[in-house]
Design a protein around this motif. Sequence first.
Motif, mmCIF file in Angstrom:
data_model
loop_
_atom_site.group_PDB
_atom_site.id
_atom_site.type_symbol
_atom_site.label_atom_id
_atom_site.label_comp_id
_atom_site.label_asym_id
_atom_site.label_seq_id
_atom_site.Cartn_x
_atom_site.Cartn_y
_atom_site.Cartn_z
ATOM 1 N N LEU A 15 0.371 -23.945 -15.535
ATOM 2 C CA LEU A 15 1.513 -23.352 -16.230
ATOM 3 C C LEU A 15 1.962 -22.036 -15.608
ATOM 4 O O LEU A 15 2.953 -21.455 -16.052
ATOM 5 C CB LEU A 15 1.151 -23.125 -17.701
ATOM 6 C CG LEU A 15 0.902 -24.382 -18.533
ATOM 7 C CD1 LEU A 15 0.414 -24.015 -19.915
ATOM 8 C CD2 LEU A 15 2.156 -25.239 -18.613
ATOM 9 N N LYS A 16 1.241 -21.572 -14.594
ATOM 10 C CA LYS A 16 1.632 -20.321 -13.958
ATOM 11 C C LYS A 16 3.022 -20.441 -13.344
ATOM 12 O O LYS A 16 3.352 -21.434 -12.693
ATOM 13 C CB LYS A 16 0.622 -19.935 -12.872
ATOM 14 C CG LYS A 16 -0.631 -19.268 -13.415
ATOM 15 C CD LYS A 16 -1.507 -18.758 -12.285
ATOM 16 C CE LYS A 16 -2.716 -18.001 -12.827
ATOM 17 N NZ LYS A 16 -3.586 -17.495 -11.737
ATOM 18 N N GLY A 17 3.827 -19.405 -13.550
ATOM 19 C CA GLY A 17 5.176 -19.406 -12.999
ATOM 20 C C GLY A 17 6.199 -20.059 -13.887
ATOM 21 O O GLY A 17 7.394 -20.009 -13.611
ATOM 22 N N SER A 18 5.762 -20.695 -14.979
ATOM 23 C CA SER A 18 6.699 -21.313 -15.915
ATOM 24 C C SER A 18 7.014 -20.322 -17.031
ATOM 25 O O SER A 18 6.383 -19.269 -17.170
ATOM 26 C CB SER A 18 6.100 -22.591 -16.517
ATOM 27 O OG SER A 18 5.056 -22.273 -17.402
ATOM 28 N N ASN A 19 8.010 -20.638 -17.851
ATOM 29 C CA ASN A 19 8.394 -19.776 -18.962
ATOM 30 C C ASN A 19 7.615 -20.088 -20.232
ATOM 31 O O ASN A 19 7.859 -19.496 -21.281
ATOM 32 C CB ASN A 19 9.899 -19.925 -19.244
ATOM 33 C CG ASN A 19 10.728 -19.440 -18.071
ATOM 34 O OD1 ASN A 19 10.378 -18.442 -17.429
ATOM 35 N ND2 ASN A 19 11.818 -20.144 -17.779
ATOM 36 N N VAL A 20 6.693 -21.023 -20.140
ATOM 37 C CA VAL A 20 5.935 -21.444 -21.311
ATOM 38 C C VAL A 20 4.738 -20.512 -21.521
ATOM 39 O O VAL A 20 3.979 -20.246 -20.595
ATOM 40 C CB VAL A 20 5.452 -22.899 -21.160
ATOM 41 C CG1 VAL A 20 4.635 -23.317 -22.377
ATOM 42 C CG2 VAL A 20 6.630 -23.829 -20.955
ATOM 43 N N LYS A 21 4.621 -19.996 -22.720
ATOM 44 C CA LYS A 21 3.515 -19.108 -23.057
ATOM 45 C C LYS A 21 2.597 -19.817 -24.052
ATOM 46 O O LYS A 21 2.984 -20.084 -25.185
ATOM 47 C CB LYS A 21 4.030 -17.805 -23.658
ATOM 48 C CG LYS A 21 5.002 -17.042 -22.749
ATOM 49 C CD LYS A 21 4.341 -16.703 -21.409
ATOM 50 C CE LYS A 21 5.327 -15.961 -20.503
ATOM 51 N NZ LYS A 21 4.748 -15.698 -19.166
ATOM 52 N N VAL A 22 1.421 -20.140 -23.608
ATOM 53 C CA VAL A 22 0.447 -20.831 -24.447
ATOM 54 C C VAL A 22 -0.800 -19.969 -24.546
ATOM 55 O O VAL A 22 -1.290 -19.443 -23.542
ATOM 56 C CB VAL A 22 0.086 -22.213 -23.864
ATOM 57 C CG1 VAL A 22 -0.900 -22.931 -24.775
ATOM 58 C CG2 VAL A 22 1.341 -23.043 -23.658
ATOM 59 N N LYS A 23 -1.325 -19.814 -25.753
ATOM 60 C CA LYS A 23 -2.533 -19.028 -25.941
ATOM 61 C C LYS A 23 -3.753 -19.790 -25.427
ATOM 62 O O LYS A 23 -3.938 -20.965 -25.730
ATOM 63 C CB LYS A 23 -2.726 -18.699 -27.418
ATOM 64 C CG LYS A 23 -1.710 -17.712 -27.968
ATOM 65 C CD LYS A 23 -2.028 -17.374 -29.414
ATOM 66 C CE LYS A 23 -1.046 -16.350 -29.962
ATOM 67 N NZ LYS A 23 -1.343 -16.006 -31.374
ATOM 68 N N ARG A 24 -4.561 -19.087 -24.646
ATOM 69 C CA ARG A 24 -5.775 -19.704 -24.110
ATOM 70 C C ARG A 24 -6.683 -20.186 -25.233
ATOM 71 O O ARG A 24 -7.310 -21.242 -25.133
ATOM 72 C CB ARG A 24 -6.511 -18.702 -23.222
ATOM 73 C CG ARG A 24 -7.756 -19.286 -22.527
ATOM 74 C CD ARG A 24 -8.377 -18.252 -21.588
ATOM 75 N NE ARG A 24 -9.470 -18.830 -20.820
ATOM 76 C CZ ARG A 24 -10.730 -18.878 -21.221
ATOM 77 N NH1 ARG A 24 -11.059 -18.392 -22.425
ATOM 78 N NH2 ARG A 24 -11.661 -19.405 -20.438
ATOM 79 N N GLU A 25 -6.739 -19.412 -26.305
ATOM 80 C CA GLU A 25 -7.613 -19.774 -27.420
ATOM 81 C C GLU A 25 -7.225 -21.116 -28.034
ATOM 82 O O GLU A 25 -8.077 -21.883 -28.492
ATOM 83 C CB GLU A 25 -7.584 -18.679 -28.501
ATOM 84 C CG GLU A 25 -8.181 -17.351 -28.066
ATOM 85 C CD GLU A 25 -7.263 -16.554 -27.149
ATOM 86 O OE1 GLU A 25 -6.053 -16.898 -27.083
ATOM 87 O OE2 GLU A 25 -7.750 -15.616 -26.483
ATOM 88 N N ASP A 26 -5.920 -21.385 -28.066
ATOM 89 C CA ASP A 26 -5.424 -22.640 -28.641
ATOM 90 C C ASP A 26 -5.921 -23.832 -27.828
ATOM 91 O O ASP A 26 -6.432 -24.820 -28.369
ATOM 92 C CB ASP A 26 -3.894 -22.610 -28.687
ATOM 93 C CG ASP A 26 -3.313 -23.872 -29.322
ATOM 94 O OD1 ASP A 26 -4.035 -24.538 -30.089
ATOM 95 O OD2 ASP A 26 -2.137 -24.188 -29.051
ATOM 96 N N ILE A 27 -5.785 -23.728 -26.507
ATOM 97 C CA ILE A 27 -6.224 -24.829 -25.639
ATOM 98 C C ILE A 27 -7.746 -24.954 -25.659
ATOM 99 O O ILE A 27 -8.296 -26.053 -25.739
ATOM 100 C CB ILE A 27 -5.714 -24.614 -24.193
ATOM 101 C CG1 ILE A 27 -4.186 -24.596 -24.168
ATOM 102 C CG2 ILE A 27 -6.254 -25.715 -23.273
ATOM 103 C CD1 ILE A 27 -3.602 -24.352 -22.800
ATOM 104 N N LEU A 28 -8.438 -23.810 -25.596
ATOM 105 C CA LEU A 28 -9.901 -23.832 -25.551
ATOM 106 C C LEU A 28 -10.485 -24.458 -26.811
ATOM 107 O O LEU A 28 -11.448 -25.231 -26.754
ATOM 108 C CB LEU A 28 -10.441 -22.423 -25.369
ATOM 109 C CG LEU A 28 -11.969 -22.278 -25.269
ATOM 110 C CD1 LEU A 28 -12.511 -23.138 -24.129
ATOM 111 C CD2 LEU A 28 -12.364 -20.819 -25.085
#
Length: 307
Positions: A15-28
């Motif tokens: 997701l690096k370089g994209s405009n999408v902001k996702v919390k690491r905690e959510d995915i983890l």
Amino acid sequence: MSRAEKLTDQILERLKGSNVKVKREDILKRMKLLVEEFKVPESEAVRTIMNYLVREYGVSREELFERESPLIKISEITKPNQWVSLKAKVVQLWDSNSPNVSQVGLIGDETGIIKFVIWAKAEMPEVEEGRSYLFKNVVTDSFQGRMQVNVTRTSRIVEVDEDIPLPPREIEVIGALIAIQQNSGLIKRCPMCHRVLVKGVCQQHGKVEGYDDLRIKAVLDDGENVYEVILNEDNIRELTGIGLDEAIRIAQENLDRNAVLSELKSQLLGRYFRVKGIRGGRYLLVKEISLHRPEVEDFEEILEALS
């Protein structure tokens, strides 16, 4: 760092370089639930979470699934759970008894040969032996200590008009034929995909009217290593004088197709053969095979080894 954390960071890297902001905690949190609690295979857990990101965050499938899938060589595959693309030739297709597997076998390029699995859920077009393809966005995996690549629903397979070279792997082996495996002798194949039928059923196309073929899956022991070899009709005819027509005649006379296998076993089991072929993963792909009669020195070595 735990496996769940490493897999989470792999997804965030995409997701690096994209405009999408996702919390690491959510995915983890989701990754730990899948991998640690429900014991979902890592590659499937990664795919599940990536689909979640597409659905919940509006991430484009192309950006998420195809990004960071570099075109590499087979020799560069060293660890599981890496999304890569390969340009390779289909070396061999194997029979699979699993309804979850569409095709399985070996693919290769000039740097190496590796097992590949196309999962039935991927709904991919079938590949053919001897043809070259771009395997886009496949995931690396490890099974019984050996690396392989899995074709999933997020992969793509595109045939390429290239004759991709394979590494030189030809060897010559002299050994005893110690076993003949199941699905040998006079068999039936599917007229569409050429897989061996099991009780008249093709795992891909269901119940079909198959066609006859003659083959042997055998085990050859040279005293140090054991090789699984596949003999086709030409190999069998050369060794035993029994071709497809003769095999059908034997089966009809005995009212039993297994009579062919019994005859082949009586002629081949326990004898020594000289085999030339290409070693590709599980099987030794036979190019030439002939009966080997040990010289006197060979017998002395055998007696010495047994004493």
